[in-house]
Design a protein around this motif. Structure first.
Motif, PDB file in Angstrom:
ATOM      1  N   GLY A 297       0.783  -1.234   0.000  1.00 19.74           N
ATOM      2  CA  GLY A 297       0.000   0.000   0.000  1.00 19.74           C
ATOM      3  C   GLY A 297       0.807   1.273   0.000  1.00 19.74           C
ATOM      4  N   ILE A 298       2.129   1.189  -0.004  1.00 20.66           N
ATOM      5  CA  ILE A 298       2.979   2.381  -0.036  1.00 20.66           C
ATOM      6  C   ILE A 298       3.205   2.769  -1.497  1.00 20.66           C
ATOM      7  CG2 ILE A 298       5.197   3.371   0.643  1.00 20.66           C
ATOM      8  CD1 ILE A 298       5.385   1.219   2.803  1.00 20.66           C
ATOM      9  N   PRO A 299       2.899   4.011  -1.907  1.00 22.51           N
ATOM     10  CA  PRO A 299       3.066   4.426  -3.311  1.00 22.51           C
ATOM     11  C   PRO A 299       4.502   4.239  -3.800  1.00 22.51           C
ATOM     12  CG  PRO A 299       1.783   6.042  -2.100  1.00 22.51           C
ATOM     13  CD  PRO A 299       2.313   5.073  -1.076  1.00 22.51           C
ATOM     14  N   SER A 300       4.640   3.974  -5.091  1.00 19.76           N
ATOM     15  CA  SER A 300       5.960   3.764  -5.692  1.00 19.76           C
ATOM     16  C   SER A 300       6.735   5.070  -5.766  1.00 19.76           C
ATOM     17  CB  SER A 300       5.798   3.190  -7.106  1.00 19.76           C
ATOM     18  OG  SER A 300       5.129   1.956  -7.070  1.00 19.76           O
ATOM     19  N   LEU A 301       8.057   4.947  -5.959  1.00 25.88           N
ATOM     20  CA  LEU A 301       8.919   6.123  -6.108  1.00 25.88           C
ATOM     21  C   LEU A 301       8.701   6.773  -7.468  1.00 25.88           C
ATOM     22  CD1 LEU A 301      12.294   4.696  -4.720  1.00 25.88           C
ATOM     23  CD2 LEU A 301      10.723   6.244  -3.543  1.00 25.88           C
ATOM     24  N   ASN A 302       8.946   8.083  -7.517  1.00 28.24           N
ATOM     25  CA  ASN A 302       8.864   8.751  -8.811  1.00 28.24           C
ATOM     26  C   ASN A 302      10.114   8.453  -9.633  1.00 28.24           C
ATOM     27  OD1 ASN A 302      10.930  10.548  -8.006  1.00 28.24           O
ATOM     28  ND2 ASN A 302       9.447  12.028  -7.208  1.00 28.24           N
ATOM     29  N   ALA A 303      10.118   8.838 -10.868  1.00 32.70           N
ATOM     30  CA  ALA A 303      11.206   8.498 -11.790  1.00 32.70           C
ATOM     31  C   ALA A 303      12.530   9.097 -11.353  1.00 32.70           C
ATOM     32  CB  ALA A 303      10.849   8.975 -13.200  1.00 32.70           C
ATOM     33  N   ALA A 304      12.496  10.337 -10.836  1.00 33.09           N
ATOM     34  CA  ALA A 304      13.743  11.004 -10.441  1.00 33.09           C
ATOM     35  C   ALA A 304      14.392  10.285  -9.261  1.00 33.09           C
ATOM     36  CB  ALA A 304      13.456  12.465 -10.080  1.00 33.09           C
ATOM     37  N   ALA A 305      13.598   9.890  -8.265  1.00 33.76           N
ATOM     38  CA  ALA A 305      14.145   9.177  -7.108  1.00 33.76           C
ATOM     39  C   ALA A 305      14.681   7.814  -7.522  1.00 33.76           C
ATOM     40  CB  ALA A 305      13.074   9.031  -6.026  1.00 33.76           C
ATOM     41  N   THR A 306      13.963   7.144  -8.424  1.00 37.37           N
ATOM     42  CA  THR A 306      14.409   5.824  -8.902  1.00 37.37           C
ATOM     43  C   THR A 306      15.742   5.944  -9.622  1.00 37.37           C
ATOM     44  OG1 THR A 306      12.107   5.095  -9.135  1.00 37.37           O
ATOM     45  CG2 THR A 306      13.786   3.847 -10.325  1.00 37.37           C
ATOM     46  N   ALA A 307      15.892   6.981 -10.455  1.00 30.89           N
ATOM     47  CA  ALA A 307      17.146   7.183 -11.183  1.00 30.89           C
ATOM     48  C   ALA A 307      18.287   7.501 -10.224  1.00 30.89           C
ATOM     49  CB  ALA A 307      16.972   8.321 -12.195  1.00 30.89           C
ATOM     50  N   ALA A 308      18.020   8.294  -9.185  1.00 34.05           N
ATOM     51  CA  ALA A 308      19.059   8.643  -8.211  1.00 34.05           C
ATOM     52  C   ALA A 308      19.548   7.398  -7.470  1.00 34.05           C
ATOM     53  CB  ALA A 308      18.517   9.676  -7.219  1.00 34.05           C
ATOM     54  N   ILE A 309      18.606   6.547  -7.099  1.00 32.21           N
ATOM     55  CA  ILE A 309      18.966   5.307  -6.406  1.00 32.21           C
ATOM     56  C   ILE A 309      19.833   4.430  -7.306  1.00 32.21           C
ATOM     57  CG2 ILE A 309      18.033   3.132  -5.516  1.00 32.21           C
ATOM     58  CD1 ILE A 309      17.710   5.370  -3.577  1.00 32.21           C
ATOM     59  N   ALA A 310      19.455   4.299  -8.558  1.00 32.95           N
ATOM     60  CA  ALA A 310      20.206   3.454  -9.489  1.00 32.95           C
ATOM     61  C   ALA A 310      21.641   3.958  -9.648  1.00 32.95           C
ATOM     62  CB  ALA A 310      19.500   3.415 -10.841  1.00 32.95           C
ATOM     63  N   THR A 311      21.804   5.281  -9.752  1.00 30.81           N
ATOM     64  CA  THR A 311      23.146   5.860  -9.906  1.00 30.81           C
ATOM     65  C   THR A 311      24.013   5.585  -8.680  1.00 30.81           C
ATOM     66  OG1 THR A 311      22.264   7.625 -11.318  1.00 30.81           O
ATOM     67  CG2 THR A 311      24.426   7.986 -10.320  1.00 30.81           C
ATOM     68  N   LEU A 312      23.431   5.781  -7.498  1.00 35.20           N
ATOM     69  CA  LEU A 312      24.188   5.557  -6.265  1.00 35.20           C
ATOM     70  C   LEU A 312      24.584   4.087  -6.119  1.00 35.20           C
ATOM     71  CD1 LEU A 312      22.149   7.802  -3.777  1.00 35.20           C
ATOM     72  CD2 LEU A 312      24.464   8.228  -4.632  1.00 35.20           C
ATOM     73  N   ARG A 313      23.687   3.182  -6.462  1.00 35.69           N
ATOM     74  CA  ARG A 313      23.984   1.749  -6.328  1.00 35.69           C
ATOM     75  C   ARG A 313      25.046   1.293  -7.321  1.00 35.69           C
ATOM     76  NH1 ARG A 313      17.900  -0.782  -5.137  1.00 35.69           N
ATOM     77  NH2 ARG A 313      17.951  -0.370  -2.883  1.00 35.69           N
ATOM     78  N   GLU A 314      25.053   1.892  -8.469  1.00 35.96           N
ATOM     79  CA  GLU A 314      26.084   1.529  -9.451  1.00 35.96           C
ATOM     80  C   GLU A 314      27.475   1.811  -8.899  1.00 35.96           C
ATOM     81  OE1 GLU A 314      26.223   0.047 -12.336  1.00 35.96           O
ATOM     82  OE2 GLU A 314      24.074  -0.335 -12.465  1.00 35.96           O
ATOM     83  N   SER A 315      27.572   2.814  -8.039  1.00 29.54           N
ATOM     84  CA  SER A 315      28.875   3.149  -7.456  1.00 29.54           C
ATOM     85  C   SER A 315      29.101   2.455  -6.109  1.00 29.54           C
ATOM     86  CB  SER A 315      28.994   4.672  -7.294  1.00 29.54           C
ATOM     87  OG  SER A 315      27.938   5.171  -6.484  1.00 29.54           O
ATOM     88  N   GLY A 316      28.257   1.459  -5.797  1.00 31.20           N
ATOM     89  CA  GLY A 316      28.456   0.651  -4.596  1.00 31.20           C
ATOM     90  C   GLY A 316      28.021   1.310  -3.310  1.00 31.20           C
ATOM     91  N   ARG A 317      27.068   2.225  -3.373  1.00 32.42           N
ATOM     92  CA  ARG A 317      26.614   2.923  -2.179  1.00 32.42           C
ATOM     93  C   ARG A 317      25.380   2.245  -1.579  1.00 32.42           C
ATOM     94  NH1 ARG A 317      30.958   4.728  -3.245  1.00 32.42           N
ATOM     95  NH2 ARG A 317      31.497   6.934  -3.498  1.00 32.42           N
ATOM     96  N   THR A 318      25.317   2.266  -0.251  1.00 29.26           N
ATOM     97  CA  THR A 318      24.083   1.906   0.439  1.00 29.26           C
ATOM     98  C   THR A 318      23.169   3.121   0.346  1.00 29.26           C
ATOM     99  OG1 THR A 318      25.235   0.457   1.978  1.00 29.26           O
ATOM    100  CG2 THR A 318      23.079   1.270   2.664  1.00 29.26           C
ATOM    101  N   THR A 319      21.906   2.902   0.017  1.00 30.00           N
ATOM    102  CA  THR A 319      21.027   4.040  -0.280  1.00 30.00           C
ATOM    103  C   THR A 319      19.816   4.087   0.640  1.00 30.00           C
ATOM    104  OG1 THR A 319      19.863   2.714  -1.941  1.00 30.00           O
ATOM    105  CG2 THR A 319      21.694   4.085  -2.707  1.00 30.00           C
ATOM    106  N   MET A 320      19.373   5.323   0.929  1.00 26.35           N
ATOM    107  CA  MET A 320      18.170   5.576   1.712  1.00 26.35           C
ATOM    108  C   MET A 320      17.352   6.641   0.993  1.00 26.35           C
ATOM    109  SD  MET A 320      18.665   3.607   4.385  1.00 26.35           S
ATOM    110  CE  MET A 320      17.729   4.168   5.792  1.00 26.35           C
ATOM    111  N   VAL A 321      16.072   6.349   0.766  1.00 28.22           N
ATOM    112  CA  VAL A 321      15.174   7.295   0.120  1.00 28.22           C
ATOM    113  C   VAL A 321      14.412   8.061   1.196  1.00 28.22           C
ATOM    114  CG1 VAL A 321      13.221   7.575  -1.454  1.00 28.22           C
ATOM    115  CG2 VAL A 321      14.894   5.769  -1.847  1.00 28.22           C
TER     116      VAL A 321
END
Length: 692
Positions: A494-518
């Motif tokens: 029931g929690i709404p999905s992330l918007n496109a900008a947040a999803t892209a930011a997460i993907a970029t951070l993970r590519e560089s091996g970062r632990t991420t928090m939205v």
């Protein structure tokens, strides 16, 4: 070493506060606890009773009215009287017969004293163990005397009592090594109360007391440094070979509120040794609750947890003892079918009893386990009994938690990525306000680094914190719900999905091996925070050593995204990493591994407790500073250092080797002696080989 009995008598402390001082010794002197009230003395090595623990197969009490080695003294007295009687009988011509008989009688009295008492205990408890065979054989010595074989009966009692005394000495020596742990903390402490400095017994220290520790003194209590700096030798508790520099806490009130969260550079433990310069510490645990006290208590209780080999020998005893008694009874009547006098049949039956009594088997495992547990404790590794000690050495697979185990456990903010028109400052303000209510390592990292980036800016009040285990948290700030957590927390339940900008930011951070928090505020995604934890240098060395020792499979399990897990695993030298795991997934993963082979789970003992409980052996790091880790782990590495794991595995393998050697030799002697005595080998040679 101070006598624990005298130390206890010297103090007038309450039962609870005396637990620490006695935990290393009283656990081995529980007179009457499982002997239904049977008591042989006032307690203590010097004047009471020595007990074998419930796990060693020798649940008997031995009065020590002449000291800890009374049984050995009696055995030697038996041998001396036997030698004198035999010399008179064979070398002194014309000596009256009663004179040698008197010395033989004295030998029977000294050699049979503990034997008869032990026989009475066994009969009362209806116990039939390996020792029962030797007890029956020793009773047969009286029959030998009745048949005129006074010297042989006395020889049997001498060798049997000597062997038993040496067994008990071997067990006692291992136990005394454990008892020595209880003597590490000092008896008294210099305390400052109400502006006055006084010296008090450590049992009277209370949480919040300020203790002054002078150069080269042992620390009397667990606590944190509030004044002064010094290097402290923590080897007695954590096994660390190099002294650790300690400095005062930055915020005394915060340390007082959350003592378990105090950084290792300010946390100190009872029993450790201070170097130069005086320091002042604030006590966070009473003496009976200190890390050292818990170690002593748990190590002293380790003997009650039987190892797989010991359980096997126990099952063997239940079949073997009645079988040997039956065979010996049948041999008593050999004279009915064989042309020989009753004397010879009786003699052979007693010889078989002696040959078939592998007393060494009774102590083969307990003595090795106790020695191994004591040695591990001195090296900063707490092993809770024979089962984990044996299992640790047979492992082929080990699973490691990432955070705090393979990494330092002190993540730092590396990137702050606002989206949807939000500012970096606004993103951090909300994140710090909410995460300040949580004690999770990632939350603490966001609060610490976030405050530094924000300077002295005021934060909104955050309330109603709720944790979504393994995913994130929610709270109320600025009148709206704030969501902070993994990207996977959004778009489910029931929690709404992330918007496109947040999803892209997460993907970029993970590519560089970062632990991420939205971070989401109300219905608006305002950005992501990237964090990175530093891999431990010691982890690379430890993993390499484990691989060289034959650990064929090592897996990192983590709640982080798979790409983050892969990056850390590669850096520390692991080939296998399982990411995106919530706590329930970690448990399932460990159960899957345990179904394939024996597996250990290494973690911090807090968030990893369920997974550790599902493993063959649960191993916790940094246990000296964590009550949860001490309670939940099978094996606790007291220092926050993975380098102690290869030591623990190697010690376990050495202990298993000794146990197998002991069991093999014990069975081998029995396998040789039983047929040899049936074919005519005498009691004297049989006992000599058996007890040897």
């Amino acid at each position: 070493m101070r006598n624990p009995g005298r130390a206890t008598a010297r103090r007038t402390e309450s039962a609870s506060s005396s637990a620490f001082r006695n935990s290393g010794s009283n656990s081995f002197k529980r007179v009457g606890s499982d002997h239904a009230g049977h008591d042989h003395g006032p307690g203590g090595h010097a004047g009471g009773a020595e007990r074998h623990g419930s796990g060693d197969g020798h649940d008997h009490a031995h009065a020590n009215f002449l000291g800890a080695n009374t049984e050995l003294i009696f055995a030697l007295a038996c041998g001396v009287l036997l030698a004198i009687g035999f010399a008179i009988e064979t070398l002194v011509a014309g000596a009256p017969e009663w004179l040698s008989m008197a010395f033989y009688g004295g030998a029977y009295a000294f050699g049979g004293f503990f034997t008869l008492r032990e026989a009475a205990d066994n009969l009362r408890l209806k116990k039939f163990e390996i020792d029962t065979l030797m007890l029956v054989a020793a009773a047969g010595a009286a029959g030998a005397a009745a048949l005129g074989a006074w010297a042989e009966g006395a020889l049997l009692l001498f060798l049997f009592s000597l062997g038993h005394a040496l067994e008990h000495y071997a067990i006692g020596r291992a136990k005394r090594a454990i008892e020595a742990l209880a003597e590490l903390a000092p008896d008294k402490a210099t305390v400052r109360r109400d502006g006055q400095t006084t010296e008090l017994p450590v049992e009277e220290l209370v949480v919040g007391d300020v203790v002054i520790v002078r150069p080269n003194e042992r620390l009397p209590a667990d606590g944190f440094v509030i004044k002064g700096s010094s290097a402290i030798n923590q080897a007695p508790v954590t096994g660390e070979s190099i002294a650790v520099d300690k400095e005062p806490v930055a915020d005394v009130e915060a340390a007082r509120a959350k003592p378990d969260a105090v950084d290792a550079t300010s946390r100190v433990f009872a029993g450790t040794i201070k170097g130069g310069g005086a320091i002042e510490i604030e006590v966070t645990r009473r003496s009976n609750d200190s890390a050292l006290a818990k170690v002593v208590k748990m190590v002293s209780e380790a003997e009650t947890q039987k190892s797989p080999t010991q359980r096997l020998t126990d099952r063997f005893e239940r079949v073997f003892v009645p079988a040997v008694l039956a065979v010996s009874f049948i041999l008593l009547f050999a004279w009915v079918v064989v042309d020989e006098p009753f004397h010879d049949s009786f003699y052979r039956a007693m010889a078989v009893l002696v040959a078939a009594s592998p007393c060494a088997l009774a102590i083969a495992t307990p003595s090795a386990v106790l020695s191994g547990v004591a040695r591990a404790a001195r090296g900063g590794v707490l092993v809770k009994g024979g089962a984990p000690l044996e299992n640790l050495g047979s492992l082929k697979a080990i699973a490691f938690d990432k955070t705090g185990t393979l990494t330092e456990g002190r993540p730092r903010i590396t990137e702050v990525v606002p989206v949807d028109g939000a500012s970096e400052e606004n993103l951090l303000v909300l994140a710090v306000a909410v995460e300040g209510l949580s004690d999770h390592p990632l939350a603490q990292a966001i609060v610490k680094d976030g405050r530094e980036r924000l300077g002295g800016r005021d934060l909104p009040a955050a309330t109603d914190l709720k944790s979504l285990t393994g995913r994130g948290v929610t709270a109320i700030a600025d009148g709206k719900t704030v969501w902070i957590g993994k990207a996977e927390m959004f778009g489910v339940e029931g929690i709404p999905s992330l918007n496109a900008a947040a999803t892209a930011a997460i993907a970029t951070l993970r590519e560089s091996g970062r632990t991420t928090m939205v971070v989401r505020h109300g219905d608006r995604d305002i950005g992501a925070i990237g964090l990175m934890d530093t891999p431990r240098e010691a982890a690379k060395v430890a993993l390499k050593r484990l691989r060289e020792m034959g650990i064929t499979r090592m897996i990192m399990i983590s709640g982080d995204h798979q790409k983050v897990a892969d990056a850390i695993a590669k850096e520390v030298g692991l080939d296998e990493a399982w990411g995106d795991l919530i706590p329930e997934d970690k448990v399932a993963s460990i159960k899957k591994l345990a179904g394939e082979d024996k597996v250990a789970m290494v973690g911090d003992g807090v968030n990893d407790a369920p997974a550790m409980a599902s493993a063959t052996v649960g191993i916790a790091m940094g246990a000296a500073g964590s009550d949860v880790a001490l309670e939940t782990a099978d094996v606790a590495l007291m220092a926050d250092d993975l380098a102690h794991l290869p030591f623990a595995v190697d010690l376990s393998r050495h202990t298993r080797s000794i146990i197998r050697q002991n069991v093999f030799v014990s069975f081998g002697v029995v396998a040789f002696l039983v047929p040899a005595t049936i074919l005519g080998l005498g009691i004297g040679p049989a006992v000599a080989m058996h007890e040897g």
